[in-house]
Design an enzyme around this catalytic site. Structure first.
Site, short mmCIF file in Angstrom:
data_model
loop_
_atom_site.label_atom_id
_atom_site.label_comp_id
_atom_site.label_asym_id
_atom_site.label_seq_id
_atom_site.Cartn_x
_atom_site.Cartn_y
_atom_site.Cartn_z
N THR A 1 1.44 -1.48 -0.25
CA THR A 1 -0.34 -0.22 0.02
C THR A 1 1.31 1.37 -0.10
O THR A 1 0.94 2.03 -0.66
CB THR A 1 -0.58 -0.39 1.07
OG1 THR A 1 -1.61 -1.11 1.28
CG2 THR A 1 -1.74 1.33 1.30
N ARG B 1 2.57 -11.65 7.91
CA ARG B 1 1.74 -12.58 8.95
C ARG B 1 1.62 -10.80 9.81
O ARG B 1 1.05 -11.27 10.81
CB ARG B 1 2.49 -13.63 9.49
CG ARG B 1 1.85 -15.05 8.41
CD ARG B 1 1.86 -16.17 9.52
NE ARG B 1 1.34 -17.19 8.17
CZ ARG B 1 1.01 -18.80 8.57
NH1 ARG B 1 1.00 -18.57 9.97
NH2 ARG B 1 0.28 -19.15 7.86
N VAL B 2 2.46 -10.59 10.09
CA VAL B 2 3.00 -9.83 11.47
C VAL B 2 3.59 -8.06 10.21
O VAL B 2 4.34 -7.74 10.23
CB VAL B 2 3.56 -10.22 12.49
CG1 VAL B 2 3.73 -9.07 13.23
CG2 VAL B 2 3.41 -11.32 12.88
N LYS B 3 2.68 -7.55 10.25
CA LYS B 3 3.16 -5.64 10.02
C LYS B 3 2.22 -5.01 10.91
O LYS B 3 3.05 -4.07 11.22
CB LYS B 3 1.98 -5.93 8.95
CG LYS B 3 2.36 -6.71 7.02
CD LYS B 3 1.42 -6.28 6.00
CE LYS B 3 0.45 -7.44 5.34
NZ LYS B 3 -0.20 -6.18 4.20
N LYS C 1 -14.45 0.39 17.19
CA LYS C 1 -14.64 0.32 18.67
C LYS C 1 -14.28 1.22 19.62
O LYS C 1 -15.37 2.19 20.14
CB LYS C 1 -13.57 -0.75 19.71
CG LYS C 1 -13.84 -0.22 20.70
CD LYS C 1 -13.07 -1.04 21.98
CE LYS C 1 -13.29 -1.14 23.25
NZ LYS C 1 -12.80 -2.18 24.29
N ARG D 1 -43.76 -3.08 0.78
CA ARG D 1 -44.88 -2.03 1.20
C ARG D 1 -45.36 -2.47 2.38
O ARG D 1 -45.32 -2.77 3.91
CB ARG D 1 -45.85 -2.66 0.33
CG ARG D 1 -46.19 -0.68 0.03
CD ARG D 1 -47.35 -0.72 -1.12
NE ARG D 1 -48.51 -0.05 -0.90
CZ ARG D 1 -49.78 -1.08 -0.88
NH1 ARG D 1 -49.44 -1.58 -2.18
NH2 ARG D 1 -50.93 0.39 -0.64
N HIS E 1 -51.12 -18.45 -3.78
CA HIS E 1 -51.43 -19.24 -1.97
C HIS E 1 -50.05 -19.99 -2.56
O HIS E 1 -50.26 -21.10 -1.26
CB HIS E 1 -52.73 -19.09 -1.73
CG HIS E 1 -52.87 -18.14 -1.96
ND1 HIS E 1 -53.78 -16.92 -0.66
CD2 HIS E 1 -54.12 -17.40 -2.71
CE1 HIS E 1 -54.74 -16.32 -0.55
NE2 HIS E 1 -54.71 -16.44 -1.72
N GLU F 1 -50.54 -11.08 -11.09
CA GLU F 1 -49.43 -10.87 -10.97
C GLU F 1 -48.22 -10.27 -10.96
O GLU F 1 -47.84 -9.25 -11.20
CB GLU F 1 -49.78 -11.88 -9.49
CG GLU F 1 -51.18 -10.76 -8.56
CD GLU F 1 -51.59 -9.56 -7.85
OE1 GLU F 1 -49.46 -8.74 -7.93
OE2 GLU F 1 -52.05 -9.33 -7.25
N ARG G 1 -56.72 -37.23 3.13
CA ARG G 1 -56.31 -37.47 2.02
C ARG G 1 -57.57 -37.66 0.56
O ARG G 1 -57.56 -37.55 -0.72
CB ARG G 1 -55.63 -38.41 1.91
CG ARG G 1 -55.08 -38.80 -0.09
CD ARG G 1 -53.12 -39.39 0.13
NE ARG G 1 -52.05 -38.89 0.72
CZ ARG G 1 -52.02 -38.42 0.28
NH1 ARG G 1 -51.12 -37.98 -0.49
NH2 ARG G 1 -50.40 -37.16 1.44
N PHE H 1 -48.30 -41.84 0.86
CA PHE H 1 -49.13 -43.05 0.99
C PHE H 1 -51.03 -42.81 0.68
O PHE H 1 -51.06 -41.58 1.51
CB PHE H 1 -48.82 -44.22 1.44
CG PHE H 1 -48.83 -43.83 3.26
CD1 PHE H 1 -49.48 -43.40 3.29
CD2 PHE H 1 -47.13 -44.42 3.29
CE1 PHE H 1 -49.85 -44.11 4.47
CE2 PHE H 1 -47.20 -44.37 4.63
CZ PHE H 1 -48.23 -44.32 5.15
N1 FAI Z 1 -1.07 -9.07 9.58
C1 FAI Z 1 -0.65 -7.77 9.68
O1 FAI Z 1 -0.32 -7.06 10.76
C2 FAI Z 1 -1.33 -7.81 8.87
N2 FAI Z 1 -1.93 -5.44 8.69
C3 FAI Z 1 -2.61 -5.69 8.17
N3 FAI Z 1 -2.81 -6.43 6.59
C4 FAI Z 1 -3.09 -6.52 5.38
O2 FAI Z 1 -2.49 -5.63 4.79
C5 FAI Z 1 -2.71 -6.15 3.57
C6 FAI Z 1 -2.14 -4.64 3.40
O3 FAI Z 1 -0.96 -5.24 3.36
P1 FAI Z 1 -0.22 -4.24 1.76
O4 FAI Z 1 0.07 -3.01 2.02
O5 FAI Z 1 1.24 -4.87 2.08
O6 FAI Z 1 -0.55 -4.91 0.21
C7 FAI Z 1 -3.91 -5.80 4.01
O7 FAI Z 1 -4.61 -6.25 3.20
C8 FAI Z 1 -4.76 -5.25 5.55
O8 FAI Z 1 -5.88 -6.47 5.66
C9 FAI Z 1 -2.43 -8.03 7.83
N4 FAI Z 1 -2.25 -9.02 7.03
C10 FAI Z 1 -2.37 -9.96 7.76
O9 FAI Z 1 -2.84 -10.32 8.71
#
Ligand code: FAI
Length: 560
Positions: A57, A84-86, A157, A246, A306, A358, A478, A509
């Site tokens: 992105t 998986r971790v961003k 939230k 309606r 009906h 209808e 029946r 039946f």
């Molecule tokens: N793991 C994370 O920490 C994480 N943070 C954001 N995302 C997802 O990563 C996508 C964007 O990733 P990128 O900017 O690399 O294309 C988005 O769809 C977002 O929902 C993650 N991906 C999956 O869980």
């Protein structure tokens, strides 16, 4: 045992009015679907908003020449484990979750050196599309978004402080709100509600896939082993309001139509080409008609009142089928709902137009047919793209939901060895008395047996030459259904005795010979029924005495 006192959060220092705006100074963008991203980022930057963003992105935004801070630079931690971790980091989540109405939260952010976000723009990995593509489990699992839903839920939230956007179609609204001085509290609440719907829908898809594919939950213990029931331990679905009707079944009842956006294409997604808005009863009857017409492979038309058929027939084409379906019960066809399993032709439209109708639902209409029918102000014309496809159907009861597999055409029953012992196909029927039917009679019996699925129980359907000629339905015994079917056959066609020489189908039946006797006395020449009564011998004897051919199907077509 003593429990710790529950944490009671401090009340916010400020109560917000619905029109309270919060200027957007800092936005977090992390989107899988990059549609409209560059335009959004450009407009946000121009409005003075600082942008923070994940991997690709951020690259897309930077590639367009718009300044952006990488989330890694914010957290001081690299994106890892194949993405998986961003964003799963306190510097991100504290910035989203701090309640700006609370001095204490703001003071903590200050101490920690974290700046708040006022806008979070996220869309999630395409989980449902990946499942639909037939991808294997590992590939699908990678598309379970974790960080995205966490940010969306956190921002939703904290809607008193943060606006959350999950749909690229809303980007123009985002830009407008930012330029106007920020989202109002009312707008943030609405966005948060939409965001929770988004994550709930996403999680229903994930949970359904897990429970159906990865770790099926449909097996139950039985006699020391586990047997598959075909029904998972949990079912989930989310429904979006598609229309407010309606009124409901009666004018004092309120009603709406919901669809679930899972790519289904049925009556609920029909294209209406003409006429007033569909009513609740129109939908119920059109659905019954659509299903009934599609129970036949030859051109077929069903006319429903009906939720019961007052006309149903196959023919050489849709016009022929309609003419013969209308003839089943021309009195009741007034105000009916018509479905055809083929395109409505000019000839069919010319027949339909003079009768107050209808709804007409079909896979299509010839242009000339449309012209003819559009001249009728009140008729509703619907095009449905796909035949009924549902494998299961549900019915709410007080406190619960009944789920069953649909009574489909060509249902078969099998014995313990897997041998077919009954079903809709005459080749699996059992001739219990009389001469084997000739081809034409067998075809009529097969038609009657398919057509009766559309009638509410107890049902008796008399047919001749591929058309119903008398239907007795919805009776609590029946015998009355038999009487009604004969009476309708014989009184609705200028005094012709249409029961004489017709074939008869019984949806379940005959518990006694009395109902059958009414049909035999009326001159029915062949009968198809499930069989299975403890008095089958008595029933067969009555048919034999009348010299009538009788088949047992081994399956039943109750419809309540
Ligand atoms: N793991 C994370 O920490 C994480 N943070 C954001 N995302 C997802 O990563 C996508 C964007 O990733 P990128 O900017 O690399 O294309 C988005 O769809 C977002 O929902 C993650 N991906 C999956 O869980």
């Amino acid at each position: 045992m003593s429990h710790p006192a529950p944490h009671v959060p401090a009340a916010p220092d400020v109560q917000l009015a619905d029109d309270a705006q919060r200027p957007v100074r800092r936005a977090l963008l992390s989107v899988y679907d990059k549609t409209g991203l560059v335009e959004l980022a450009t407009a946000l930057h121009a409005a003075g908003v600082e942008l923070v963003s994940t991997g690709s992105t951020a690259s897309t935004i930077a590639g367009a020449g718009v300044p952006v801070t990488k989330v890694e630079d914010l957290t001081g931690f690299p994106e890892c484990l194949e993405g998986r971790v961003k964003t799963l980091h306190p510097r991100v989540h504290a910035g989203i979750l701090a309640d700006s109405r609370k001095a204490d939260h703001l003071a903590q952010l200050d101490e920690l050196g974290i700046a708040p976000f006022e806008l979070v723009v996220v869309n999630l990995y395409p989980f449902a599309a990946t499942v639909a593509s037939g991808a294997g489990p590992d590939e699908v699992v990678e598309q379970i978004d974790i960080g995205g839903p966490s940010m969306v839920r956190a921002a939703a939230k904290n809607h008193p402080s943060v606006a959350v956007v999950v749909d690229p179609a809303r980007y123009d609204d985002v830009v407008a709100a930012v330029q106007a001085g920020g989202f109002t509290y009312a707008q943030r609440k609405a966005l948060a509600a939409a965001a929770f719907v988004h994550t709930a829908t996403y999680d229903v898809a994930v949970a359904s896939w897990m429970g159906n594919v990865v770790a099926p939950t449909d097996a139950v213990p039985a006699d020391g082993e586990t047997v598959s029931t075909g029904f998972p331990a949990w079912i989930g679905a989310t429904w979006d309001r598609a229309d407010v009707l309606r009124y409901g079944e009666n004018p004092h009842q309120r009603a709406a139509l919901y669809t679930n956006g899972d790519g289904r294409n049925g009556l609920a997604q029909a294209t209406q080409l003409h006429g007033k808005a569909m009513s609740y009863n129109n939908y119920v009857d059109a659905d019954a008609a659509w299903r009934a017409a599609h129970d036949h492979t030859a051109p077929a038309v069903a006319i429903i009142k009906h939720a019961n058929p007052c006309g149903i027939a196959v023919g050489t084409d849709v016009a022929d089928a309609h003419a013969r379906a209308h003839a089943t019960d021309p009195v009741s066809a007034y105000g009916g709902v018509i479905a055809a399993n083929g395109v409505v032709t000019k000839a069919a439209a010319e027949q339909i137009a003079p009768v107050f109708t209808e709804v007409v639902v079909a896979p299509g209409f010839e242009p000339e047919a449309l012209e003819i029918l559009r001249a009728k102000k009140n008729i509703r014309l619907l095009v449905v793209d796909a035949p009924p496809a549902a494998a299961v159907e549900t019915r709410p009861i007080s406190g619960g939901l009944l789920v069953q597999s649909v009574d489909r055409v060509d249902a078969v029953v099998t014995d313990t060895e897997g041998q077919v012992t009954g079903g809709d196909d005459p080749q699996h029927w059992n001739l219990v008395t009389g001469e084997a039917a000739d081809d034409a009679t067998l075809a009529d019996l097969a038609f009657a047996w398919r057509a009766i699925r559309a009638a509410k129980s107890n049902a008796i359907l008399l047919a001749h030459d591929g058309a119903a000629v008398g239907v007795g339905m919805g009776q609590v015994n029946r015998v009355d259904s038999c009487r009604l079917a004969v009476e309708r056959a014989n009184t609705l066609a200028d005094g012709q005795e249409r029961a004489r020489g017709a074939v008869a189908a019984s949806d379940a039946f005959f518990p006694f010979a009395d109902g059958l006797q009414i049909l035999l006395d009326a001159g029915v020449r062949a009968v198809v029924a499930p069989g299975g009564s403890i008095r089958d011998a008595e029933v067969i004897e009555a048919a034999q005495a009348a010299g009538v051919t009788m088949y047992f199907t081994g399956t039943r077509h109750f419809a309540h």
